[in-house]
Scaffold this motif. Structure first.
Motif, mmCIF file in Angstrom:
data_model
loop_
_atom_site.group_PDB
_atom_site.id
_atom_site.type_symbol
_atom_site.label_atom_id
_atom_site.label_comp_id
_atom_site.label_asym_id
_atom_site.label_seq_id
_atom_site.Cartn_x
_atom_site.Cartn_y
_atom_site.Cartn_z
ATOM 1 N N ALA A 19 37.833 50.776 48.120
ATOM 2 C CA ALA A 19 37.443 52.179 48.289
ATOM 3 C C ALA A 19 38.551 53.139 47.871
ATOM 4 O O ALA A 19 38.290 54.171 47.259
ATOM 5 N N SER A 20 39.803 52.803 48.146
ATOM 6 C CA SER A 20 40.897 53.741 47.885
ATOM 7 C C SER A 20 41.239 53.871 46.407
ATOM 8 O O SER A 20 41.569 54.950 45.930
ATOM 9 N N THR A 21 41.166 52.762 45.640
ATOM 10 C CA THR A 21 41.610 52.787 44.247
ATOM 11 C C THR A 21 40.493 52.511 43.249
ATOM 12 O O THR A 21 40.654 52.757 42.065
ATOM 13 N N GLY A 22 39.389 51.952 43.700
ATOM 14 C CA GLY A 22 38.336 51.543 42.783
ATOM 15 C C GLY A 22 38.631 50.214 42.116
ATOM 16 O O GLY A 22 37.869 49.730 41.299
ATOM 17 N N ALA A 23 39.770 49.591 42.462
ATOM 18 C CA ALA A 23 40.172 48.332 41.844
ATOM 19 C C ALA A 23 39.257 47.194 42.295
ATOM 20 O O ALA A 23 38.725 47.204 43.401
ATOM 21 N N VAL A 24 39.095 46.213 41.416
ATOM 22 C CA VAL A 24 38.279 45.039 41.683
ATOM 23 C C VAL A 24 39.209 43.855 41.881
ATOM 24 O O VAL A 24 40.183 43.682 41.147
ATOM 25 N N LYS A 25 38.925 43.010 42.861
ATOM 26 C CA LYS A 25 39.761 41.859 43.179
ATOM 27 C C LYS A 25 38.924 40.586 43.215
ATOM 28 O O LYS A 25 37.736 40.615 43.522
ATOM 29 N N ILE A 26 39.570 39.466 42.911
ATOM 30 C CA ILE A 26 39.010 38.145 43.181
ATOM 31 C C ILE A 26 39.796 37.616 44.365
ATOM 32 O O ILE A 26 41.025 37.556 44.321
ATOM 33 N N LEU A 27 39.104 37.256 45.441
ATOM 34 C CA LEU A 27 39.759 36.739 46.633
ATOM 35 C C LEU A 27 39.587 35.235 46.706
ATOM 36 O O LEU A 27 38.709 34.657 46.078
ATOM 37 N N VAL A 28 40.445 34.607 47.496
ATOM 38 C CA VAL A 28 40.384 33.163 47.696
ATOM 39 C C VAL A 28 40.506 32.895 49.188
ATOM 40 O O VAL A 28 41.226 33.590 49.901
ATOM 41 N N PHE A 40 43.572 36.669 44.798
ATOM 42 C CA PHE A 40 43.831 35.689 43.745
ATOM 43 C C PHE A 40 44.096 36.396 42.414
ATOM 44 O O PHE A 40 44.933 35.966 41.632
ATOM 45 N N ALA A 41 43.365 37.475 42.173
ATOM 46 C CA ALA A 41 43.526 38.219 40.921
ATOM 47 C C ALA A 41 43.043 39.644 41.117
ATOM 48 O O ALA A 41 42.200 39.913 41.960
ATOM 49 N N GLY A 42 43.582 40.528 40.320
ATOM 50 C CA GLY A 42 43.151 41.920 40.327
ATOM 51 C C GLY A 42 44.319 42.866 40.477
ATOM 52 O O GLY A 42 45.153 42.681 41.359
ATOM 53 N N GLY A 43 44.384 43.844 39.586
ATOM 54 C CA GLY A 43 45.461 44.831 39.593
ATOM 55 C C GLY A 43 45.081 46.071 40.373
ATOM 56 O O GLY A 43 44.239 46.032 41.270
ATOM 57 N N SER A 44 45.672 47.176 39.994
ATOM 58 C CA SER A 44 45.508 48.413 40.759
ATOM 59 C C SER A 44 44.514 49.389 40.129
ATOM 60 O O SER A 44 44.331 50.483 40.634
ATOM 61 N N SER A 45 43.868 48.986 39.028
ATOM 62 C CA SER A 45 42.966 49.879 38.317
ATOM 63 C C SER A 45 41.819 49.081 37.729
ATOM 64 O O SER A 45 41.796 47.851 37.816
ATOM 65 N N THR A 46 40.881 49.751 37.112
ATOM 66 C CA THR A 46 39.787 49.072 36.420
ATOM 67 C C THR A 46 39.929 49.156 34.903
ATOM 68 O O THR A 46 39.084 48.665 34.173
ATOM 69 N N THR A 47 41.008 49.750 34.422
ATOM 70 C CA THR A 47 41.254 49.923 32.992
ATOM 71 C C THR A 47 41.958 48.700 32.424
ATOM 72 O O THR A 47 42.955 48.239 32.987
ATOM 73 N N ASN A 59 44.124 44.133 35.551
ATOM 74 C CA ASN A 59 43.077 45.043 35.995
ATOM 75 C C ASN A 59 41.707 44.467 35.638
ATOM 76 O O ASN A 59 41.496 44.007 34.526
ATOM 77 N N ILE A 60 40.800 44.505 36.593
ATOM 78 C CA ILE A 60 39.446 44.003 36.415
ATOM 79 C C ILE A 60 38.496 45.186 36.571
ATOM 80 O O ILE A 60 38.579 45.914 37.555
ATOM 81 N N GLY A 61 37.615 45.377 35.598
ATOM 82 C CA GLY A 61 36.673 46.491 35.656
ATOM 83 C C GLY A 61 35.507 46.221 36.585
ATOM 84 O O GLY A 61 35.140 47.033 37.417
ATOM 85 N N SER A 62 34.918 45.056 36.444
ATOM 86 C CA SER A 62 33.822 44.603 37.303
ATOM 87 C C SER A 62 33.661 43.110 37.071
ATOM 88 O O SER A 62 34.219 42.568 36.120
ATOM 89 N N ILE A 63 32.914 42.453 37.938
ATOM 90 C CA ILE A 63 32.710 41.012 37.784
ATOM 91 C C ILE A 63 31.225 40.712 37.886
ATOM 92 O O ILE A 63 30.559 41.132 38.833
ATOM 93 N N ASP A 79 33.678 40.251 32.684
ATOM 94 C CA ASP A 79 33.964 41.630 33.072
ATOM 95 C C ASP A 79 33.118 42.559 32.215
ATOM 96 O O ASP A 79 33.524 42.969 31.137
ATOM 97 N N PRO A 80 31.892 42.881 32.680
ATOM 98 C CA PRO A 80 31.010 43.729 31.879
ATOM 99 C C PRO A 80 31.581 45.117 31.608
ATOM 100 O O PRO A 80 31.347 45.685 30.544
ATOM 101 N N SER A 81 32.338 45.672 32.540
ATOM 102 C CA SER A 81 32.901 47.010 32.339
ATOM 103 C C SER A 81 33.886 47.030 31.180
ATOM 104 O O SER A 81 33.952 47.992 30.421
ATOM 105 N N GLN A 82 34.671 45.968 31.053
ATOM 106 C CA GLN A 82 35.637 45.887 29.964
ATOM 107 C C GLN A 82 35.064 45.163 28.757
ATOM 108 O O GLN A 82 35.727 45.016 27.741
ATOM 109 N N GLN A 83 33.813 44.692 28.878
ATOM 110 C CA GLN A 83 33.113 43.986 27.811
ATOM 111 C C GLN A 83 33.936 42.812 27.289
ATOM 112 O O GLN A 83 34.147 42.637 26.089
#
Length: 131
Positions: A19-28, A40-47, A59-63, A79-83
């Motif tokens: 919610a705070s950054t819009g960033a997408v994460k993969i958790l384990v 597990f993965a994911g930076g601070s942005s979606t770009t 950075n992960i846009g979406s999964i 990652d459809p957002s980043q195609q």
């Protein structure tokens, strides 16, 4: 699928958007003890921020899909957002682009728009030569 099992018999899954950054994460999490979740993965942005960088900085846009190869060495995601179809090499924890260039001309936009689980289809054939 947005869930996969890795070599250590842990569950990898898409956590949604922070919610705070819009960033997408993969958790384990451990399958035996699913009360603890770590990133597990994911930076601070979606770009998109490049290849050959640590999974925690990627950075992960979406999964749309997560897939682990049969040897459980590579974790793929769509990652459809980043195609792009990307993968994380478990030996180095680095992320790379397998397919797509971030533009609609690479045809990933059309595949994602139809709802086809492209990552699982694509990786089931590419893992044959990667394992």
């Amino acid at each position: 699928s947005q869930i996969a099992i890795d070599a250590a018999n842990r569950l990898l899954y898409y956590s949604g958007t922070q919610a705070s950054t819009g960033a997408v994460k993969i958790l384990v999490t451990s399958i035996a003890n699913p009360t603890t979740h770590t990133i597990f993965a994911g930076g601070s942005s979606t770009t998109f921020n490049g290849d050959n960088i640590d999974a925690l900085s990627t950075n992960i846009g979406s999964i749309d899909s997560i897939y682990v190869d049969s040897a459980k060495n590579l974790v793929y995601y769509n990652d459809p957002s980043q195609q792009r179809i990307r993968y994380i090499d478990r030996a180095t924890n680095k992320t790379f682009t397998l397919a797509g260039g971030g533009t609609g001309s690479d045809q990933l936009t059309n595949v994602n728009a139809t709802g086809i689980n492209f990552c699982s289809w694509y990786c089931s054939s590419c893992c044959k030569f990667r394992t």
